[in-house]
Design a protein around this motif. Structure first.
Motif, mmCIF file in Angstrom:
data_model
loop_
_atom_site.group_PDB
_atom_site.id
_atom_site.type_symbol
_atom_site.label_atom_id
_atom_site.label_comp_id
_atom_site.label_asym_id
_atom_site.label_seq_id
_atom_site.Cartn_x
_atom_site.Cartn_y
_atom_site.Cartn_z
ATOM 1 N N TYR A 3 50.164 41.427 43.429
ATOM 2 C CA TYR A 3 49.257 40.534 42.889
ATOM 3 C C TYR A 3 47.654 39.799 43.754
ATOM 4 O O TYR A 3 47.245 40.295 43.426
ATOM 5 C CB TYR A 3 49.512 39.735 41.618
ATOM 6 N N ILE A 4 49.051 38.982 44.481
ATOM 7 C CA ILE A 4 47.656 38.224 46.001
ATOM 8 C C ILE A 4 47.625 39.200 46.568
ATOM 9 O O ILE A 4 46.454 38.484 46.917
ATOM 10 C CB ILE A 4 48.470 36.981 45.921
ATOM 11 N N THR A 5 48.387 39.938 46.622
ATOM 12 C CA THR A 5 47.322 41.394 47.564
ATOM 13 C C THR A 5 46.726 42.129 46.933
ATOM 14 O O THR A 5 45.397 42.140 47.733
ATOM 15 C CB THR A 5 48.537 42.548 47.788
ATOM 16 N N GLU A 6 46.755 42.360 45.901
ATOM 17 C CA GLU A 6 45.760 42.997 45.141
ATOM 18 C C GLU A 6 44.214 42.580 45.269
ATOM 19 O O GLU A 6 42.732 42.905 45.190
ATOM 20 C CB GLU A 6 45.827 43.757 43.487
ATOM 21 N N THR A 7 44.433 40.784 44.907
ATOM 22 C CA THR A 7 43.539 40.230 43.837
ATOM 23 C C THR A 7 42.604 39.746 45.848
ATOM 24 O O THR A 7 41.544 39.496 45.911
ATOM 25 C CB THR A 7 43.519 38.738 44.379
ATOM 26 N N ARG A 8 43.453 39.607 47.468
ATOM 27 C CA ARG A 8 43.265 39.285 48.747
ATOM 28 C C ARG A 8 42.006 40.769 49.064
ATOM 29 O O ARG A 8 40.735 40.014 49.226
ATOM 30 C CB ARG A 8 43.776 39.154 49.133
ATOM 31 N N ILE A 9 42.644 41.940 48.825
ATOM 32 C CA ILE A 9 41.650 42.851 48.817
ATOM 33 C C ILE A 9 41.136 43.294 47.777
ATOM 34 O O ILE A 9 39.301 43.956 48.740
ATOM 35 C CB ILE A 9 43.061 44.643 48.519
ATOM 36 N N SER A 10 40.603 43.062 46.504
ATOM 37 C CA SER A 10 39.755 42.903 45.987
ATOM 38 C C SER A 10 38.922 41.919 46.453
ATOM 39 O O SER A 10 37.250 42.129 46.351
ATOM 40 C CB SER A 10 39.827 42.817 44.197
ATOM 41 N N LYS A 11 38.745 40.877 46.561
ATOM 42 C CA LYS A 11 38.250 40.203 47.120
ATOM 43 C C LYS A 11 36.601 40.450 48.496
ATOM 44 O O LYS A 11 35.984 40.325 48.739
ATOM 45 C CB LYS A 11 38.502 38.987 47.269
ATOM 46 N N LYS A 12 38.099 40.908 49.765
ATOM 47 C CA LYS A 12 37.950 41.876 50.665
ATOM 48 C C LYS A 12 36.863 42.386 50.498
ATOM 49 O O LYS A 12 35.500 42.439 51.588
ATOM 50 C CB LYS A 12 38.974 41.471 51.403
ATOM 51 N N VAL A 13 37.265 43.557 49.996
ATOM 52 C CA VAL A 13 36.202 44.981 49.081
ATOM 53 C C VAL A 13 35.225 44.199 48.952
ATOM 54 O O VAL A 13 33.984 44.553 49.351
ATOM 55 C CB VAL A 13 36.542 45.518 48.448
ATOM 56 N N HIS A 14 35.007 42.800 47.679
ATOM 57 C CA HIS A 14 34.231 42.264 46.794
ATOM 58 C C HIS A 14 33.321 42.104 47.939
ATOM 59 O O HIS A 14 31.580 42.156 48.882
ATOM 60 C CB HIS A 14 33.927 41.751 45.987
ATOM 61 N N LYS A 34 36.361 44.635 40.848
ATOM 62 C CA LYS A 34 36.418 44.150 39.205
ATOM 63 C C LYS A 34 38.074 44.218 38.842
ATOM 64 O O LYS A 34 38.316 43.573 38.556
ATOM 65 C CB LYS A 34 35.505 44.690 38.288
ATOM 66 N N GLU A 35 38.635 45.610 38.571
ATOM 67 C CA GLU A 35 40.279 46.605 38.783
ATOM 68 C C GLU A 35 40.796 45.260 39.227
ATOM 69 O O GLU A 35 42.348 44.624 38.608
ATOM 70 C CB GLU A 35 40.211 47.755 38.929
ATOM 71 N N ASN A 36 40.619 44.009 40.580
ATOM 72 C CA ASN A 36 41.269 43.498 41.061
ATOM 73 C C ASN A 36 41.325 41.968 40.948
ATOM 74 O O ASN A 36 41.756 41.698 41.651
ATOM 75 C CB ASN A 36 41.503 43.999 41.792
ATOM 76 N N THR A 37 40.525 41.649 39.747
ATOM 77 C CA THR A 37 39.991 40.180 40.202
ATOM 78 C C THR A 37 41.271 39.397 39.866
ATOM 79 O O THR A 37 41.752 40.186 38.411
ATOM 80 C CB THR A 37 38.766 39.665 39.510
ATOM 81 N N ASN A 38 41.100 37.940 39.377
ATOM 82 C CA ASN A 38 41.854 37.187 38.917
ATOM 83 C C ASN A 38 42.206 37.340 37.221
ATOM 84 O O ASN A 38 41.393 37.526 36.515
ATOM 85 C CB ASN A 38 41.974 35.661 39.168
ATOM 86 N N ILE A 39 43.546 37.563 37.111
ATOM 87 C CA ILE A 39 43.255 37.517 35.333
ATOM 88 C C ILE A 39 43.930 36.417 34.780
ATOM 89 O O ILE A 39 44.507 34.979 35.729
ATOM 90 C CB ILE A 39 44.954 38.220 35.024
ATOM 91 N N GLU A 90 46.282 29.782 27.393
ATOM 92 C CA GLU A 90 45.138 30.146 26.586
ATOM 93 C C GLU A 90 44.084 31.180 26.267
ATOM 94 O O GLU A 90 44.693 31.638 24.412
ATOM 95 C CB GLU A 90 44.886 28.810 25.576
ATOM 96 N N HIS A 91 43.110 31.490 26.854
ATOM 97 C CA HIS A 91 41.812 32.808 26.130
ATOM 98 C C HIS A 91 43.036 33.626 26.557
ATOM 99 O O HIS A 91 41.475 34.901 26.589
ATOM 100 C CB HIS A 91 41.005 32.089 27.130
ATOM 101 N N TYR A 92 44.515 33.903 26.791
ATOM 102 C CA TYR A 92 44.912 35.494 27.593
ATOM 103 C C TYR A 92 44.443 36.310 26.630
ATOM 104 O O TYR A 92 43.619 37.893 27.046
ATOM 105 C CB TYR A 92 45.902 35.394 28.075
ATOM 106 N N GLY A 93 44.342 36.154 25.546
ATOM 107 C CA GLY A 93 44.128 37.398 24.337
ATOM 108 C C GLY A 93 42.852 37.842 24.541
ATOM 109 O O GLY A 93 42.649 38.571 24.562
ATOM 110 N N LYS A 94 41.647 36.637 24.423
ATOM 111 C CA LYS A 94 40.166 36.889 24.374
ATOM 112 C C LYS A 94 40.428 37.824 25.926
ATOM 113 O O LYS A 94 39.237 38.638 25.862
ATOM 114 C CB LYS A 94 39.951 35.866 24.389
ATOM 115 N N ASN A 95 40.703 37.647 27.037
ATOM 116 C CA ASN A 95 40.343 38.370 28.086
ATOM 117 C C ASN A 95 40.787 39.480 28.309
ATOM 118 O O ASN A 95 40.194 40.170 29.328
ATOM 119 C CB ASN A 95 41.030 37.044 29.401
#
Length: 634
Positions: free
Chosen positions: A449-460, A499-504, A508-513
């Protein structure tokens, strides 16, 4: 001279023939077949044959066997003793018992040894030799204990208790009776249970423990199995109340007893004891008619032992009214007691005669009393010592058994301890393995998850921004529009990856997200239908599982937009007590030829679901869309 020699030769010849004949006869006698063992019990159980006939048959069989030392001979000897006693050949019976004991000892046949001692004790009991009877019952008991035959051992303890009471060893009698109760199964041997409680009560009464005796009589009454035994117990209980001077209670019990039909012994006891108690309660009462009636019943029915009670009561009544009659009944009491070999009754009769007779006669009775009293004390001492010996051996055996049980328990506890320790180590190791495996999986997922996020951030932050700058520069120059369009397409795809690898957000607002993420794919004419997502208690789902579900649904939605050309998508959420179920369905191109090819995306989806012990099922039969069934445990 020649004639004489011939005569001697003839004599020697005939002598030789005679000896040879005798030897052959003896040999032929020894070859006579012994009656088949199986046929002997049939003959001895034949009720048409008398004891004399059976005894003759047994002697014949024993003679043919020449007292061979085996169990068949022991069986025959046992039957011989039985029929000898039945024919009142008691002295002969004792000798047969000794033979049986000798053979049983030599052949180490404990079963018949125990029986031989029992039969010898029973014979001595009939001969009123209570000490010898007791000693033989004692030996029988020990051998039945060796056989672990608790029921017969219990019965012999009862026999011992009754004899110890007669010998004046009241404490020993009670102890033997208690031992009997420990051995006996009172359901199987109710009769002996009654005898044991009765013996305990008699011993307690003799020691003036009247209240304890009454309780024991009540226990005896509860185990009595017929009217005769019940009547005996009630009479004994009434006598105990009389001894504690509660005459009214005694009279009440005696008058309530139903006399068993045709039982002269019980009838005489009731009449005699009721008259005695009424006289003790009311000294003006004249019991002589009842006394004489009881005496007549006892004399007519040869109840010799019970005559002692009649003579004693009559002597007591006439003591202050007619000394001559009192002495006469006391002398009858003494003669009967001696005849029955009842030492205690002899002493009681002597006491009466000492008090009633003139000084000269009284002195002679006194000397006899002292001699007999000393003799009785010696007998009591022997009985006590013998009982103490048996009790020691019984206690020793019980202690040995208890020690063995304790040692076995220690061994079992040790085995159980090490087994428990081994199981604890196994379960501990298994738990540690699963914990570390789970921890490793979580760490791996977190790292991914951290790697995905890091790659996503780097791509972005790097690639997408650089692409945007290049596009801006190219717009200011004369460049082929087609190149710019391709660069713009690459830029948008890069932004999608980011976008697909941004932080989740898993709070408490998980359902809305989650709802927002799914809804973001509802573009270009795609209709998205959500069912039940608002009913799910997302707090009950772990953070790890929230992330995985989010990525899995995101992967499905991305594939739908890129590959399926679907016009609508349905996502249904349901919850059971242990599982969260998600059904995904779209109306797209579906799976061609019913074959599902797991690319990197779907392979990652399956791995994610399996990592949290979930299940993922695809519908490969539907060619007009894509369906998936997800289950994740809570």
């Amino acid at each position: 001279m020649i004639i004489r020699r011939l005569s001697l030769s003839n004599i020697k010849y005939f002598l030789f023939l005679f000896i040879s004949y005798c030897i052959s006869c003896d040999s032929s006698e020894r070859k006579v077949n012994v009656t088949d063992f199986n046929s002997v019990p049939e003959i001895l159980e034949d009720k048409r044959k008398s004891s004399e006939e059976k005894l003759t048959f047994i002697n014949h069989e024993l003679e043919k066997r020449k007292l061979q030392k085996d169990s068949f001979t022991l069986y025959l000897l046992s039957k011989k003793i039985f029929h000898q006693n039945k024919l009142k050949m008691h002295r002969n019976s004792v000798l047969t018992c000794d033979t049986m004991i000798s053979i049983a000892n030599e052949t180490k046949n404990i079963k018949y040894l125990a029986e031989a001692f029992y039969r010898k004790g029973s014979t001595y009991r009939v001969l009123n030799n209570n000490l010898e009877a007791y000693l033989n019952f004692q030996e029988s008991t020990k051998n039945y204990q060796k056989l672990s035959d608790n029921q017969r051992a219990g019965k012999r303890f009862v026999d011992m208790a009754i004899l110890q009471e007669k010998l004046g060893d009241y404490l020993g009698s009670e102890s033997s009776a208690v031992n009997a109760l420990n051995y006996l199964d009172l359901v199987v041997n109710k009769k002996y249970g009654y005898k044991a409680y009765n013996a305990i009560a008699i011993s307690q009464k003799k020691r003036t423990l009247f209240d304890d005796a009454i309780k024991s009589y009540k226990q005896a009454l509860s185990t009595s199995s017929n009217r005769i035994d019940s009547a005996r117990v009630l009479i004994n209980m009434a006598n105990t109340y009389s001894a504690k001077k509660d005459y009214q209670a005694s009279i009440q019990i005696l008058t309530s007893v139903e006399t068993p039909i045709n039982n002269a012994k019980i009838k005489a006891r009731l009449i005699d004891n009721l008259a005695f108690t009424q006289w003790r309660f009311n000294p003006t009462y004249n019991p002589t008619d009842e006394y004489k009636k009881a005496l007549e019943i006892r004399e007519n029915n040869n109840l010799t032992y019970d005559l002692q009670a009649s003579y004693s009561h009559l002597s007591d009544y006439y003591r202050t009214k007619d000394t001559a009659k009192a002495i006469d009944f006391s002398e009858r009491y003494l003669r009967t007691a001696k005849q029955q070999n009842s030492t205690e009754d002899v002493l009681l009769a002597l006491q009466k005669l000492i008090a009633l007779s003139n000084p000269t006669v009284s002195k002679n009775y006194g000397v006899e009393y002292v001699r007999l009293s000393d003799s009785l004390n010696k007998v009591k001492e022997v009985a006590k010592n013998q009982f103490a010996k048996v009790k020691y051996e019984v206690d020793k055996k019980e202690n040995e058994n208890q020690l063995l049980i304790t040692e076995n328990l220690k061994k079992e506890k040790t085995i159980l301890f090490y087994l428990a320790l081994l199981l604890s180590l196994i379960f501990g190791a298994a738990f540690l393995f699963l914990y570390l495996k789970s921890k490793h999986r979580k760490e791996k997922l977190l790292a991914a998850y951290i790697t995905e996020t890091r790659i996503s951030k780097k791509v972005h932050d790097e690639i997408a921004n650089d692409m945007f700058n290049v596009m801006t520069q190219l717009e200011n120059e004369q460049t082929n529009p087609k190149v710019i369009d391709e660069l713009e397409d690459i830029y948008h795809r890069t932004r999608d990856i980011s976008k697909e690898n941004t932080n989740i957000h898993i709070g408490e607002h998980y359902g809305k997200n989650l709802t927002s993420m799914i809804g973001s794919y509802g573009q270009s004419g795609v209709k998205i239908i959500l069912k039940g997502i608002d009913t799910i208690q997302w707090k009950q789902l772990s953070n790890e599982k929230k992330v995985i579900l989010y990525r899995v649904l995101q992967e499905f939605m991305t594939n739908m937009r890129k590959h399926s050309n679907a016009k609508w998508v349905t996502l249904s959420f349901t919850k059971s007590s242990k599982k969260l179920t998600v059904l995904y369905a779209d109306q797209g191109v579906g799976i061609s030829n019913g074959k599902l090819i797991l690319g990197n995306g779907l392979q990652n989806v399956e791995n994610r679901i399996l990592s949290v012990n979930g299940t993922l099922t695809f519908d490969t039969e539907n060619e007009n869309g894509f369906n998936a069934h997800i289950q994740i445990p809570y």
